[in-house]
Design a protein around this motif. Sequence first.
Motif, mmCIF file in Angstrom:
data_model
loop_
_atom_site.group_PDB
_atom_site.id
_atom_site.type_symbol
_atom_site.label_atom_id
_atom_site.label_comp_id
_atom_site.label_asym_id
_atom_site.label_seq_id
_atom_site.Cartn_x
_atom_site.Cartn_y
_atom_site.Cartn_z
ATOM 1 N N ARG A 166 -1.240 27.580 -25.394
ATOM 2 C CA ARG A 166 -1.047 29.026 -25.236
ATOM 3 C C ARG A 166 -0.078 29.320 -24.081
ATOM 4 O O ARG A 166 0.793 30.189 -24.196
ATOM 5 N N ASP A 217 -1.488 35.048 -29.795
ATOM 6 C CA ASP A 217 -2.474 35.764 -30.595
ATOM 7 C C ASP A 217 -1.921 37.067 -31.145
ATOM 8 O O ASP A 217 -2.445 37.608 -32.118
ATOM 9 N N GLN A 246 1.479 35.690 -33.519
ATOM 10 C CA GLN A 246 1.003 34.869 -34.637
ATOM 11 C C GLN A 246 -0.301 35.423 -35.214
ATOM 12 O O GLN A 246 -1.105 34.678 -35.785
ATOM 13 N N ALA A 247 -0.483 36.732 -35.077
ATOM 14 C CA ALA A 247 -1.731 37.350 -35.556
ATOM 15 C C ALA A 247 -1.911 37.173 -37.061
ATOM 16 O O ALA A 247 -3.020 36.921 -37.547
ATOM 17 N N ARG A 296 -2.984 33.664 -37.697
ATOM 18 C CA ARG A 296 -4.366 33.481 -37.233
ATOM 19 C C ARG A 296 -5.363 34.030 -38.240
ATOM 20 O O ARG A 296 -6.464 33.480 -38.429
ATOM 21 N N THR A 297 -4.992 35.126 -38.936
ATOM 22 C CA THR A 297 -5.873 35.721 -39.941
ATOM 23 C C THR A 297 -5.865 34.917 -41.231
ATOM 24 O O THR A 297 -6.918 34.649 -41.822
ATOM 25 N N GLU A 320 -5.430 23.308 -26.399
ATOM 26 C CA GLU A 320 -5.148 24.638 -26.945
ATOM 27 C C GLU A 320 -4.775 25.614 -25.833
ATOM 28 O O GLU A 320 -3.857 26.432 -25.993
ATOM 29 N N PRO A 335 -6.522 30.270 -39.861
ATOM 30 C CA PRO A 335 -6.944 30.072 -38.468
ATOM 31 C C PRO A 335 -6.859 28.624 -38.008
ATOM 32 O O PRO A 335 -6.525 28.360 -36.847
ATOM 33 N N HIS A 395 -3.286 27.894 -37.217
ATOM 34 C CA HIS A 395 -2.968 28.558 -35.952
ATOM 35 C C HIS A 395 -3.440 27.709 -34.774
ATOM 36 O O HIS A 395 -2.705 27.482 -33.798
ATOM 37 N N GLU A 396 -4.646 27.177 -34.879
ATOM 38 C CA GLU A 396 -5.193 26.333 -33.814
ATOM 39 C C GLU A 396 -4.400 25.029 -33.690
ATOM 40 O O GLU A 396 -4.113 24.565 -32.580
#
Length: 386
Positions: free
Chosen positions: A8, A20, A23-24, A27-28, A4, A31, A34-35
């Motif tokens: 990043r 972050d 891709q906020a 991520r919300t 991960e 999640p 996103h990971e």
Amino acid sequence: MNREDRGRLEYRALIGADPDVSQAELRTRAPHLHETLLADAYGGPLARAELGRADRELATLAILATLGGADRRLASHVRAALHNGMAASELLALAEHLSVYAGFPRALNAADVIDEVLTAQGLPRPAPLQRVRLRDHTTVVAQRGESGPPVLLLHALGLDWRMWEEVMDLLGPGRRVYAYDIRGHGTAAGSPSPFTMADTAEDLIGVMDALGLEQAHVVGLSYGGGIAQTAAVAHPRRFASLALLATTDYPFEAFEGRARSGEVDGMAAQVVPSLTRWFTAPALALNAWNVRYARERVLRGQAVDWASAWRAFIGLDVQGRLADFDAPTLVLAGEVDTSCTPEIMRGIADRIPGSAFRVLAGTPHMQSLEQPALVAGALEEFLPRG
């Protein structure tokens, strides 16, 4: 470093943004997705060095455009491709390429998205082109600017009008800036040969006639400078001014060897001697658009055109014949030009009374490709603006 964390880092390098932040929303909302995106995609195959980052972005653009229905992601990767050094012209060429393999609807959609991103980033659209018929062949003329004094740019041997693109963008406001493909080059490849410098000079006058220009401010680099001088000797009244960049007023002994090498060794063999003569080592190492463009032009050239141009250049006969030339003249040398050295350029200036002589710091032979801002700055001071 886990996958991960590596993802990043690779995301920032490829996309040019913090995952972050960009891709906020993902991520919300999701999640785990996103990971997975960071660890399994950007931390996995996308982080491998077998494909360069610019190449990966070009491949990604082709895939997304072909799939369709992913315009938001397509736009994101257009920005990423620009971030990784792809030129606007290369992205638009990709859209054209798509028309062959994925069909026109997908290609047109990709062109729309690319244009939207380029416009948002303040990048200019392609220069308008017009076809011009000369005595024995057809060429194209590019234009920037709609009004003001006319400026006509002549390119170097082995290239085409696009070597002036960045300079044209900078000079365009307040002027009409034109650049055309010299016979045997670009769209004028395969024009009748052999030919002489006098033929190329008449082509220049023919382009001016086709554009309705009684006079023009003529700028020539290297081979283009030889053509400009030849035309200035024959038609001095057609010149509002003359700018000579990285050129010569006498033929070099090496010209015949370069012509013969194209015929015997092929065009691939011309890449190393040409590019190492044209660019600095740092520019070659970066391999940005300017170097990629020049390499491709040489590789795609035809040996007969290459040899004909060099042999025409052997017939350059202008030294001392511009002593009475009374239009404003600028002689522009590159500080680190090993081909047309500052000493050679100073000699040209000394033989044209009243000419201005300047040396561009850190600039090699291919001035307009490696240092377009410096070239445009010098020309901006020299040329009138409407």
